[in-house]
Write an enzyme that holds these catalytic residues in place. Structure first.
Site, PDB file in Angstrom:
ATOM      1  N   GLY A   1      -5.990 -14.838  18.344  1.00 56.28           N
ATOM      2  CA  GLY A   1      -7.123 -14.847  17.260  1.00 56.28           C
ATOM      3  C   GLY A   1      -7.907 -15.746  17.078  1.00 56.28           C
ATOM      4  O   GLY A   1      -9.511 -15.747  16.912  1.00 56.28           O
ATOM      5  N   ASN A   2      -7.569 -17.189  17.248  1.00 57.25           N
ATOM      6  CA  ASN A   2      -8.163 -18.196  17.384  1.00 57.25           C
ATOM      7  C   ASN A   2      -9.382 -18.422  18.342  1.00 57.25           C
ATOM      8  O   ASN A   2     -10.238 -19.287  18.288  1.00 57.25           O
ATOM      9  CB  ASN A   2      -7.382 -19.696  16.945  1.00 57.25           C
TER      10      ASN A   2
ATOM     11  N   LYS B   1       2.963 -16.027   8.185  1.00 55.31           N
ATOM     12  CA  LYS B   1       1.559 -16.011   9.070  1.00 55.31           C
ATOM     13  C   LYS B   1       0.408 -16.301   8.490  1.00 55.31           C
ATOM     14  O   LYS B   1       0.031 -16.158   7.498  1.00 55.31           O
ATOM     15  CB  LYS B   1       1.774 -14.426   9.436  1.00 55.31           C
TER      16      LYS B   1
ATOM     17  N   LYS C   1       1.369 -11.092  16.669  1.00 55.35           N
ATOM     18  CA  LYS C   1       0.817 -10.276  17.893  1.00 55.35           C
ATOM     19  C   LYS C   1       1.687 -10.984  18.986  1.00 55.35           C
ATOM     20  O   LYS C   1       1.819 -10.375  20.089  1.00 55.35           O
ATOM     21  CB  LYS C   1      -0.726 -10.581  18.295  1.00 55.35           C
TER      22      LYS C   1
ATOM     23  N   LYS D   1       4.646 -18.393  19.885  1.00 55.21           N
ATOM     24  CA  LYS D   1       4.519 -18.133  21.574  1.00 55.21           C
ATOM     25  C   LYS D   1       5.623 -18.567  22.383  1.00 55.21           C
ATOM     26  O   LYS D   1       5.868 -17.458  23.323  1.00 55.21           O
ATOM     27  CB  LYS D   1       3.273 -19.006  21.790  1.00 55.21           C
TER      28      LYS D   1
HETATM   29  P1  ADP Z   1      -3.385 -18.309  18.450  1.00 58.35           P
HETATM   30  O1  ADP Z   1      -4.823 -17.916  17.682  1.00 58.35           O
HETATM   31  O2  ADP Z   1      -3.895 -18.358  19.972  1.00 58.35           O
HETATM   32  O3  ADP Z   1      -2.129 -17.477  18.177  1.00 58.35           O
HETATM   33  P2  ADP Z   1      -2.356 -20.640  17.032  1.00 58.35           P
HETATM   34  O4  ADP Z   1      -3.182 -21.542  16.325  1.00 58.35           O
HETATM   35  O5  ADP Z   1      -1.386 -19.685  16.589  1.00 58.35           O
HETATM   36  O6  ADP Z   1      -3.142 -19.819  17.866  1.00 58.35           O
HETATM   37  O7  ADP Z   1      -1.523 -21.538  18.153  1.00 58.35           O
HETATM   38  C1  ADP Z   1      -2.055 -22.403  18.862  1.00 58.35           C
HETATM   39  C2  ADP Z   1      -2.022 -23.664  18.434  1.00 58.35           C
HETATM   40  O8  ADP Z   1      -0.571 -24.212  18.474  1.00 58.35           O
HETATM   41  C3  ADP Z   1      -2.746 -24.772  19.114  1.00 58.35           C
HETATM   42  O9  ADP Z   1      -4.163 -24.762  18.676  1.00 58.35           O
HETATM   43  C4  ADP Z   1      -2.186 -26.288  18.584  1.00 58.35           C
HETATM   44  O10 ADP Z   1      -2.969 -26.735  17.516  1.00 58.35           O
HETATM   45  C5  ADP Z   1      -0.588 -25.504  17.872  1.00 58.35           C
HETATM   46  N1  ADP Z   1       0.337 -26.400  18.454  1.00 58.35           N
HETATM   47  C6  ADP Z   1       1.571 -26.657  17.810  1.00 58.35           C
HETATM   48  N2  ADP Z   1       2.450 -27.288  18.627  1.00 58.35           N
HETATM   49  C7  ADP Z   1       1.929 -27.269  19.576  1.00 58.35           C
HETATM   50  C8  ADP Z   1       2.587 -27.812  20.886  1.00 58.35           C
HETATM   51  N3  ADP Z   1       3.764 -28.560  21.035  1.00 58.35           N
HETATM   52  N4  ADP Z   1       1.764 -27.711  21.944  1.00 58.35           N
HETATM   53  C9  ADP Z   1       0.552 -26.903  22.155  1.00 58.35           C
HETATM   54  N5  ADP Z   1      -0.115 -26.556  20.893  1.00 58.35           N
HETATM   55  C10 ADP Z   1       0.627 -26.595  19.720  1.00 58.35           C
HETATM   56 MG    MG Z   2      -1.254 -17.315  16.178  1.00 59.81          MG
END
Ligand code: ADP
Ligand code: MG
Length: 312
Positions: free
Chosen positions: A11-12, A124, A208, A266
């Protein structure tokens, strides 16, 4: 060879942090996303499961402040609204990016357990990030739970485990007939089954990434690709020692920890997909989609890492 790929689209990636949530701004990101995904959709079976954190949070805030309403719309209804809107944007943009196959965006429901402990421990993130004090004020007015997301504070809502996608057989049938499918968007509208077997919406937003893993297993996908706004999974993230992981196996992954609500879901989604199917999963930047598929960018999670491939 045609590969069946499930893409979890962040979503980001559709709305960068701090950007105004205008439709026009999101459409620009959707076009970029569609162009990154189009080459894969043209030659493979592709199922896209998009996020909706920023979008569902905006709808919830609008609903809470709408003077015409006696009661704000429940989150399951708002998730369904975001599936319609983002699904429509993506289907149109994929076609305009040159995908010649039929594309179908589905409104789908995700079965959860109404007794899931997540209902009493929200994790969430939805909606925009605020400075801490502003987030506290909003939390008092609207009864939100808030948590820190990096340097900003955001609303958090319950995110129960997805057990099954109600429409999963229809999704498989569409993929089998060569259709590009957008489904499970925003984690799907969360529903629980009552004792008589009837489905009812529940107040939650399912992750998701978990839904993409579950759908990947259900449709017999050979690959899970988690597309987001970072180049890959980092160790020592946010410190000067941070380094991107190139390949990780399930054993190594089990010894690592990532934040709940961002990278945590993820890596956990990838772990579930890889352990259930034995097939690889990749996490990386949306812009790198073809390179992620080729294995030349991002972080790939496998059952067992090839000994010759080392971390960066
Ligand atoms: P999305 O909308 O794609 O689900 P999220 O914000 O939920 O995005 O997850 C991606 C974010 O996770 C990245 O922008 C980063 O700031 C964060 N993040 C936290 N820990 C880590 C890590 N170990 N490696 C990479 N990114 C990380
Ligand atoms: Mg996310």
């Amino acid at each position: 060879m045609t590969v069946r790929i499930v893409i979890a689209l962040g979503g980001n990636a559709l709305l960068a942090r701090g950007e105004s949530p205008d439709a026009g701004i999101q459409l620009k990101h959707v076009r970029v996303a569609a162009e990154a995904i189009a080459p894969l959709a043209a030659s493979h079976d592709v199922l896209i499961c998009h996020g909706n954190g920023p979008q569902v949070g905006l709808l919830a805030l609008e609903s809470e402040t709408d003077p015409a309403l006696n009661c704000p719309y429940p989150l399951d209804d708002l998730v369904a609204q975001t599936q319609g809107m983002i699904g429509y944007w993506l289907a149109q943009a994929l076609r305009n990016a040159g995908v010649g196959k039929p594309i179908v965006a589905m409104v789908t429901q995700t079965l959860v357990d109404s007794a899931d402990p997540a209902f009493s421990a929200p994790t969430k993130f939805v909606g925009p990030g605020y400075p801490r004090e502003r987030a506290r004020e909003l939390a008092d007015v609207h009864g939100w739970t808030i948590a820190a997301d990096g340097g900003r504070w955001r609303r958090v809502v319950a995110s129960p485990e997805p057990h099954r996608i109600i429409e999963q057989h229809s999704i498989t049938a569409l993929l089998d007939s060569g259709i590009v499918v957008i489904a499970g968007g925003g984690g799907g509208a969360p529903v629980a089954e009552d004792t008589a077997g009837a489905l009812r919406g529940v107040e939650a937003v399912v992750d998701k990434d978990y839904v993409a893993a579950l759908l990947g297993i259900a449709v017999g996908a050979q690959r899970l690709m988690v597309l987001t706004d970072v180049a890959g999974v980092m160790i020592n993230y946010g410190t000067p020692q941070s380094a991107q992981l190139t390949e990780v196996d399930l054993h190594e992954l089990a010894n690592m920890q990532f934040p709940a609500g961002s990278m945590g879901p993820k890596t956990e989604a990838c772990r579930r997909f890889v352990s259930a199917t034995g097939k690889p999963a990749t996490i990386g930047a949306l812009d790198d989609a073809p390179a992620l598929f080729a294995g030349t960018a991002g972080t790939t999670i496998r059952l067992r890492r090839e000994p010759s491939r080392n971390r960066n």
